[in-house]
Design an enzyme around this catalytic site. Structure first.
Site, PDB file in Angstrom:
ATOM      1  N   GLY A 179      56.502  37.875  41.696  1.00 54.14           N
ATOM      2  CA  GLY A 179      56.645  36.621  42.426  1.00 54.14           C
ATOM      3  C   GLY A 179      55.878  35.496  41.761  1.00 54.14           C
ATOM      4  CG  ASP A 180      51.640  35.489  41.711  1.00 45.51           C
ATOM      5  OD1 ASP A 180      51.197  34.483  42.288  1.00 45.51           O
ATOM      6  OD2 ASP A 180      51.463  36.634  42.142  1.00 45.51           O
ATOM      7  CB  THR A 181      55.672  36.410  36.510  1.00 42.04           C
ATOM      8  OG1 THR A 181      54.454  37.156  36.495  1.00 42.04           O
ATOM      9  CG2 THR A 181      56.116  36.144  35.091  1.00 42.04           C
TER      10      THR A 181
END
Length: 408
Positions: A179-181
């Site tokens: 999700g962050d990436t």
């Protein structure tokens, strides 16, 4: 293994983002990954960290000499300035940095930057050409904006976590901070788009990336299928729902092979390799729609065949038949794989203590102006003096700030 990407022989001026000035605020993954991507291609990234402790990622997962080896990937090519953002003098320094910056990246909770007097209204007034990337769990607007949001929560809210499970079992995470990436990469797309637009307008702007929206953007036909048919896609384990055959199959040596035989001609070649021309030549299975109706039968036939062979034997047979297939790699497999090495996706970098560390190579690969590993990840505040000198502070002024523990 190659000791360094061939692009490392290029001078900084040959990198495509040379001259781009970036200020990185925030910590951990989403904002810093976006800045790392820009730094790989030549941007001058000044990372603002908390004095003494620095970015918490420095202490995440496995540590070497007290510092995470992950840090060596996430912060390569960056410069570190240690500032206590709660102090007015430190906030003034950020304003000075933003005055001459092209891009500012932050991933604090909405409102934090405004509380420090560093919101977009203030910064764009100082520098109308500034492009400000803001990454948060739920975005800068909406009823959830003030809720704390991490990547794992975004993966759940986007619908991804619902699909990553065996039917009837607890949903599992992907295994990395996807999700962050994904939010980071969407942020980089936004930055490059805004830079292109700035060439015409001369104006900067704010890029608002929500973690959940970045994941949701990658959910393919999930929403239109629900809209058109009321279909709620469910977890399907290793299979690819609605596309057949595409699954993981157990082999005789207890390993698994992923086989994607879902093209019409590929399916025929796969069935011929299995000795099941009766299925390969069945007109009812000549297209994907027909195969989806009988996917259990097809999967069973493939499973019977793979169970009699080792992973290596299955892959050898499918390579000869030109059927897409692969085994499930561990990181040890990746490190030993000749294709990874040939593509320079495994770089050996020399750490400051003289030891060698394998790190992922740089993508995307540009033919004329590739990215490069130019500098190891910095220690906390390693570049504080140099950066503050660049914006006009004298050595005496810097020392006075250090004496008050505002910078380090």
């Amino acid at each position: 293994m190659p000791s360094m990407n061939s692009s490392a022989t290029h001078s900084p001026a040959q990198t495509p983002l040379h001259g781009l000035r970036v200020v990185e605020l925030g910590q951990l993954i989403a904002g810093p990954f976006a800045a790392k991507t820009l730094a790989d291609f030549g941007a001058d990234v000044v990372k603002i960290e908390t004095p003494k402790t620095g970015d918490p990622l420095r202490k995440w997962r496995l540590l070497k000499d007290g510092t995470s080896v992950w840090w060596q990937v996430q912060s390569r090519n960056k410069r570190s300035v240690a500032l206590d953002l709660k102090e007015k003098e430190a906030q003034d320094i950020v304003r000075q940095l933003a005055k001459d910056a092209d891009v500012l990246i932050e991933n604090f909770r909405p409102g934090a930057m405004e509380g420090w007097g560093l919101g977009p209204d203030e910064l764009l007034a100082i520098n109308p050409r500034l492009i400000m990337l803001r990454i948060s769990g739920y975005g800068q607007t909406g009823p959830y904006r003030d809720k704390p949001g991490f990547g794992v929560v975004a993966e759940a809210m986007s619908g991804l976590r619902h699909l990553t499970a065996e039917p009837g079992r607890v949903p599992v995470r992907v295994g990395v901070s996807i999700g962050d990436t994904l939010a980071s990469l969407h942020g980089v797309i936004g930055i490059l788009t805004a830079l292109h637009e700035r060439e015409k307008s001369g104006q900067g702007q704010v890029i608002d990336v929500a973690l959940y929206e970045a994941v949701f953007n990658c959910m393919e036909s999930l929403l239109p299928e629900y809209s058109a048919f009321g279909a709620v896609r469910e977890a399907a384990g290793s299979a690819l729902p609605g596309i057949a055959p595409s699954n993981a199959y157990r082999c005789g040596d207890e390993g698994y092979v992923l086989i994607a035989g879902n093209g019409d001609s590929i399916f025929k070649r796969l069935m011929h390799t299995l000795g099941r021309d009766d299925l390969g030549n069945d007109p009812a299975l000549g297209d994907n729609a027909g195969r989806v109706k009988r996917v259990a039968e097809i999967d069973a036939a493939i499973g019977v065949w793979t169970a009699q062979l080792t992973v290596a034997q299955v892959l050898d047979a499918l390579d000869k038949a030109d059927v897409p297939a692969g085994r499930i790699y561990t990181v040890a497999d990746i490190a030993a794989d000749p294709h990874y090495q040939a593509r320079e996706m495994i770089q050996q970098v020399q750490m400051d203590d003289g030891t060698s560390l394998a790190v992922p190579g740089i993508i995307p690969k540009l033919s004329r102006t590739p990215g490069s590993h130019r500098r190891n990840a910095p220690t906390i505040g390693q570049d504080t003096d140099a950066v503050l000198n660049e914006i006009g502070l004298t050595s005496a002024q810097i020392q006075a700030l250090k004496d008050k523990c505002i910078v380090a």
